[in-house]
Enzyme design. Structure first.
Site, PDB file in Angstrom:
ATOM      1  N   HIS A 268       0.808  -1.219   0.000  1.00  0.00           N
ATOM      2  CA  HIS A 268       0.000   0.000   0.000  1.00  0.00           C
ATOM      3  C   HIS A 268       0.838   1.264   0.000  1.00  0.00           C
ATOM      4  O   HIS A 268       1.964   1.275   0.510  1.00  0.00           O
ATOM      5  CB  HIS A 268      -0.900   0.025   1.234  1.00  0.00           C
ATOM      6  CG  HIS A 268      -1.966  -1.021   1.182  1.00  0.00           C
ATOM      7  ND1 HIS A 268      -2.389  -1.717   2.283  1.00  0.00           N
ATOM      8  CD2 HIS A 268      -2.687  -1.506   0.150  1.00  0.00           C
ATOM      9  CE1 HIS A 268      -3.335  -2.557   1.932  1.00  0.00           C
ATOM     10  NE2 HIS A 268      -3.531  -2.459   0.641  1.00  0.00           N
ATOM     11  N   ALA A 290      -2.665   0.704  25.680  1.00  0.00           N
ATOM     12  CA  ALA A 290      -3.955   1.402  25.810  1.00  0.00           C
ATOM     13  C   ALA A 290      -5.080   0.450  26.211  1.00  0.00           C
ATOM     14  O   ALA A 290      -6.206   0.880  26.434  1.00  0.00           O
ATOM     15  CB  ALA A 290      -4.292   2.090  24.484  1.00  0.00           C
TER      16      ALA A 290
END
Ligand code: ACO
Ligand code: LMR
Length: 599
Positions: A268, A290
């Site tokens: 990509h 997190a």
């Protein structure tokens, strides 16, 4: 709420037959009542696109503009297959209509344009998926374009019915892989989105994660990120801020990038290992810190998904739903020997399925290399044989002899009249050809039938003439309007000479000449004419050249193939007359009053 329902309809920009069919196959598997593609937009052709919905062929309307397609369908999804050159303009235009979701498939759209499109979509409250994506899917409801791959892949990934995993990734190709992995380790996906591999996608990973958080049907969230960019930090931030409460399993691919000494660009545009922060390792670490559940490696991803799923939703339920069976493509079934059908057409003279057309099994290129003649081609296509040279040369002689007999004869006259009436070449030719019949040029087959029957029965010429007189039948092949004993037909002389010189037997010709000797006693113009002579010598050729069985000769005479020689030959002249009249700029023909006897 999932993005799409079983009623969602779309407009496809571009004539994408394969993608449309994949969408309709998915619709069918899911048990949808209506196809999910309502229309296509194709500026260059408004021919409806044929496709299958189940076993039934349907026509998907094609419109010139997105505006027209929207006004006619009121579809809520716009799937843009325009190239990277026109995707920007066409997407911005589509945003003027109330589409709730737009997907852009093209890769290579300039970043500035992608950012404008993304901002515009946000401003207008639309979900933009892509660019550089295959799209996404709400399981059991609707899929964008080629998402999910083949029907087999979609069935094994259980996309035909809703699961409870919300999945988002950058990569479309990896999505299909993940749908499968998730299906093996949970009850399957509820929704899966590939946001596309560009640096600035229309919607980000976190946009979809936050949607899944709100979606009651989603029990756990799975994310597949990739190195490059900072999108995954958005998820980490949302987790930290308590915006995501559902269990979130995540993996960022590209951890192998550190093994390369220099910066690596993966498939990509956005998948580039730049700063340390953009590395897969850093992003996996941040997600873990997190509160995301991060496996040790991609190999453990499935196992972790299962663990989290079972903890949240209980054991993986036993599969009870089967996709609605998709009819097998006829060509595939045929290749597998799974169907049979009597062919509508049987053909035995030629075959163009290979690279080179075969004339009765002989490749055309071989014929050209061998310098085969028109006579050879006729012998292959009309008689399915390779006949000796004296026979093929005879065919060509007949074609030359019959090619024309001046403008006064019936056929040429009709071609001329048609040409002067302004008709096109083929019509003029057909007008002339349609004149060929029992009195003009088309007496060859009947002459062959009568001469053959008389010779087979062993009757004399006298008996034959009397028999025909008794039956009140004019002998086909006898008589001519202008040729006579005193004005012999040179063409007939040539044919007779050729047959006597080349053919093993001329018994039919001899018989026909005995008939002529009797009829010309009555009237000088009752000669053996061109048609009659051709008929007699063809019978001699067929019955004496050794290439045809008696049954084959009977068949050829019964079918009536010989008039074809006159028709083929004379078509040359008819074309000539039609062209000639046009070149001479001749006006409409009208017959003179004084040449008509008005009764
Ligand atoms: N067999 C027996 N008697 C015949 C034949 C024949 N084929 N043709 C004409 N006659 C007789 C007629 O019965 C008539 O006899 P009658 O005077 O006792 O009444 C006499 O000959 C003259 O007849 P017409 O019709 O005036 O002859 P015409 O010269 O006009 O006919 C034609 C020419 C049409 C070719 C005619 O001979 C015929 O029908 N022949 C058979 C069909 C045929 O072979 N056509 C192909 C011609 S060649 C070509 O087109 C390339
Ligand atoms: C022809 O070849 O067209 C002819 O023999 C017929 C004719 O009328 O001359």
């Amino acid at each position: 709420m999932p993005l799409f329902t079983k009623e969602t309809e779309s407009i496809i920009y571009g004539r994408q037959a394969a993608a449309v069919q994949r969408m309709l196959d998915f619709d069918w598997m899911c048990g949808r009542a209506k196809p999910s593609v309502a229309a296509i937009v194709d500026a260059s052709s408004q021919n409806a696109l044929p496709a299958f919905f189940g076993a039934k062929q349907i026509l998907i309307p094609a419109y010139k503009t997105t505006k027209e397609a929207y006004n006619k369908t009121k579809a809520e999804v716009f799937i843009n297959f325009a190239s990277f050159r026109s995707a920007y303009d066409t997407t911005l235009e589509a945003m003027n209509y109330p589409f709730s979701t737009l997907a852009i498939i093209a890769e290579g759209i300039p970043e500035r344009q992608t950012r404008i499109m993304a901002a515009e979509a946000r401003k207008k409250g639309k979900i933009l998926i892509g660019p550089a994506t295959v799209g996404g899917v709400t399981a059991g409801c609707f899929k964008i374009g080629n998402t999910g791959g083949t029907p087999d892949a979609m069935a094994s990934a259980k996309l035909h019915r809703q699961g409870s995993v919300g999945f988002v990734s950058k990569s479309g190709g990896m999505s299909n892989e993940m749908f499968n992995l998730i299906a093996q380790h949970s009850d399957g996906i509820c929704e899966g989105m590939a946001i596309g591999g560009d640096r600035y996608p229309g919607t980000t990973l976190v946009d979809h994660v936050l949607r899944y958080e709100q979606d009651k049907a989603v029990k756990i969230i799975v994310v597949l990120g990739e190195l490059g960019g900072t999108d995954e930090y958005g998820i980490a931030e949302a987790l930290k801020q308590g915006k995501v409460k559902k269990p979130l399993v995540a993996w960022v691919t590209g951890t192998c990038a550190k093994m390369f000494p220099t910066e690596v660009q993966f498939g990509h545009a956005g998948a580039k290992s730049g700063t340390a922060k953009e590395s897969a390792d850093a992003k996996n670490q941040a997600l873990k810190e997190a509160g995301a559940l991060v496996p040790k490696s991609y190999d453990d991803f499935g196992e972790l998904i299962q663990k989290v799923f079972e903890k949240t939703a209980g054991p993986i339920p036993k599969e009870t739903t089967k996709p609605r069976m998709l009819p097998i493509e006829f060509k595939d079934a045929l290749a597998k020997n799974a169907v049979r059908r009597a062919e509508s057409i049987v053909s035995s003279i030629s075959d163009d399925r290979g690279d080179d057309v075969l004339y009765n099994k002989v490749p055309l290129m071989q014929l050209l290399n061998e310098k085969a003649t028109i006579g050879d081609v006729i012998s292959l296509l009309w008689f399915k044989k390779r006949l000796p040279k004296y026979a093929t040369e005879f065919f060509e002689m007949i074609l030359k002899i019959t090619a024309d007999h001046g403008p006064a004869v019936s056929g040429a006259h009709n071609a001329i009249v048609a040409s002067r009436a302004g008709k096109d070449l083929i019509t003029c030719m057909c007008s002339g050809l349609l004149t060929i019949g029992p009195r003009f040029g088309g007496a060859i087959d009947d002459a062959a039938k009568y001469f053959k029957s008389a010779v087979e029965r062993g009757i004399s010429a006298k008996e034959f003439v009397e028999e025909m007189k008794d039956k009140d039948i004019r002998i086909p092949g006898i008589g001519h309007r202008i040729k006579s004993v005193k004005n012999p037909d040179a063409r007939v002389t040539v044919i007779k000479r050729y047959a006597r010189k080349n053919f093993p037997s001329t018994k039919h010709l001899d018989f026909a000449l005995e008939v002529e000797a009797l009829t010309t006693q009555k009237k000088g113009n009752l000669i053996l004419n061109v048609d009659g002579c051709i008929a007699a010598v063809f019978l001699d050729l067929f019955s004496s050249c050794g290439e045809f069985t008696k049954e084959e000769v009977d068949d050829l005479v019964e079918i009536g193939v010989l008039n074809a020689f006159f028709a083929l030959g004379r078509s040359i002249g008819m074309v000539g007359h039609a062209i000639d009249q046009k070149r001479l700029k001749q006006g409409l023909y009208r017959h003179a009053f004084d040449d008509i006897l008005y009764l």
